[in-house]
Design an enzyme around this catalytic site. Sequence first.
Site, PDB file in Angstrom:
ATOM      1  N   HIS A 104       7.157 -23.313 -10.853  1.00  0.00           N
ATOM      2  CA  HIS A 104       5.723 -23.599 -11.017  1.00  0.00           C
ATOM      3  C   HIS A 104       5.267 -23.064 -12.357  1.00  0.00           C
ATOM      4  CE1 HIS A 104       6.242 -19.737  -8.974  1.00  0.00           C
ATOM      5  NE2 HIS A 104       5.178 -19.322  -9.646  1.00  0.00           N
ATOM      6  N   HIS A 106       1.989 -21.742 -14.348  1.00  0.00           N
ATOM      7  CA  HIS A 106       0.615 -21.251 -14.186  1.00  0.00           C
ATOM      8  C   HIS A 106      -0.239 -21.756 -15.341  1.00  0.00           C
ATOM      9  CE1 HIS A 106       1.441 -17.872 -11.267  1.00  0.00           C
ATOM     10  NE2 HIS A 106       2.666 -17.991 -11.778  1.00  0.00           N
TER      11      HIS A 106
HETATM   12  P1  5GP Z   1       4.754 -16.278  -9.316  1.00  0.00           P
HETATM   13  O1  5GP Z   1       4.426 -14.815  -9.293  1.00  0.00           O
HETATM   14  O2  5GP Z   1       5.917 -16.636  -8.400  1.00  0.00           O
HETATM   15  O3  5GP Z   1       4.914 -16.811 -10.702  1.00  0.00           O
HETATM   16  O4  5GP Z   1       3.452 -16.997  -8.774  1.00  0.00           O
HETATM   17  C1  5GP Z   1       3.275 -17.433  -7.473  1.00  0.00           C
HETATM   18  C2  5GP Z   1       1.811 -17.756  -7.329  1.00  0.00           C
HETATM   19  O5  5GP Z   1       1.643 -18.492  -6.145  1.00  0.00           O
HETATM   20  C3  5GP Z   1       0.926 -16.503  -7.216  1.00  0.00           C
HETATM   21  O6  5GP Z   1      -0.026 -16.508  -8.283  1.00  0.00           O
HETATM   22  C4  5GP Z   1       0.283 -16.635  -5.842  1.00  0.00           C
HETATM   23  O7  5GP Z   1      -1.068 -16.224  -5.823  1.00  0.00           O
HETATM   24  C5  5GP Z   1       0.433 -18.112  -5.541  1.00  0.00           C
HETATM   25  N1  5GP Z   1       0.580 -18.420  -4.121  1.00  0.00           N
HETATM   26  C6  5GP Z   1       1.382 -17.781  -3.236  1.00  0.00           C
HETATM   27  N2  5GP Z   1       1.289 -18.372  -2.011  1.00  0.00           N
HETATM   28  C7  5GP Z   1       0.423 -19.403  -2.161  1.00  0.00           C
HETATM   29  C8  5GP Z   1      -0.074 -20.390  -1.259  1.00  0.00           C
HETATM   30  O8  5GP Z   1       0.256 -20.431  -0.070  1.00  0.00           O
HETATM   31  N3  5GP Z   1      -0.956 -21.304  -1.747  1.00  0.00           N
HETATM   32  C9  5GP Z   1      -1.343 -21.285  -3.067  1.00  0.00           C
HETATM   33  N4  5GP Z   1      -2.228 -22.221  -3.447  1.00  0.00           N
HETATM   34  N5  5GP Z   1      -0.902 -20.370  -3.944  1.00  0.00           N
HETATM   35  C10 5GP Z   1      -0.026 -19.439  -3.497  1.00  0.00           C
END
Ligand code: 5GP
Length: 140
Positions: A104, A106
């Site tokens: 993903h 951001h």
């Molecule tokens: P990472 O730290 O893996 O780069 O980012 C994962 C992101 O996914 C985090 O910013 C977190 O808030 C978001 N996230 C985690 N679970 C969910 C979810 O169930 N729905 C949505 N919309 N975002 C999520």
Amino acid sequence: MPPPSGGEPGCIFCAIVHQREPAHVVYEDDEAIAFLDLYPHTRGHLLVVPRRHVDRLTDLPEAEYAEFLRAISNVCRRVDRLSRHYHVSVNQGTLAGQVVFHLHVHIIPRYSEENPFAVHPRVRLDDTEGRALVSLLGAP
Ligand code: 5GP
Ligand code: ZN
């Protein structure tokens, strides 16, 4: 409407892609979708996600890079409606802060010089705010 299955078992983003879990979706095409982060760093914090489950950027088949980048650009153009200043970032690996192992990107709008990554609790996205942002960002 896709069938209520598909994707990697246990992956929350696959569950969103396959509509088993809700999300405030603002953009969709054949290869990618974008939805609001549930714990936004700032208003309008979005995640752009390939429909295909891959853990990391380097796992995405090279033939799909261009389409994914196009989706990211399309979403960035919509984020301009909120702010012309934003981060576009990918966390790769646990030490870099990756907690969801479905690739993903951001997109995190900035509205001031205040550091949105300073240590403060991230508040869960409010549904009313989510709906307002979907109507602002969801239109082509
Ligand atoms: P990472 O730290 O893996 O780069 O980012 C994962 C992101 O996914 C985090 O910013 C977190 O808030 C978001 N996230 C985690 N679970 C969910 C979810 O169930 N729905 C949505 N919309 N975002 C999520
Ligand atoms: Zn997945």
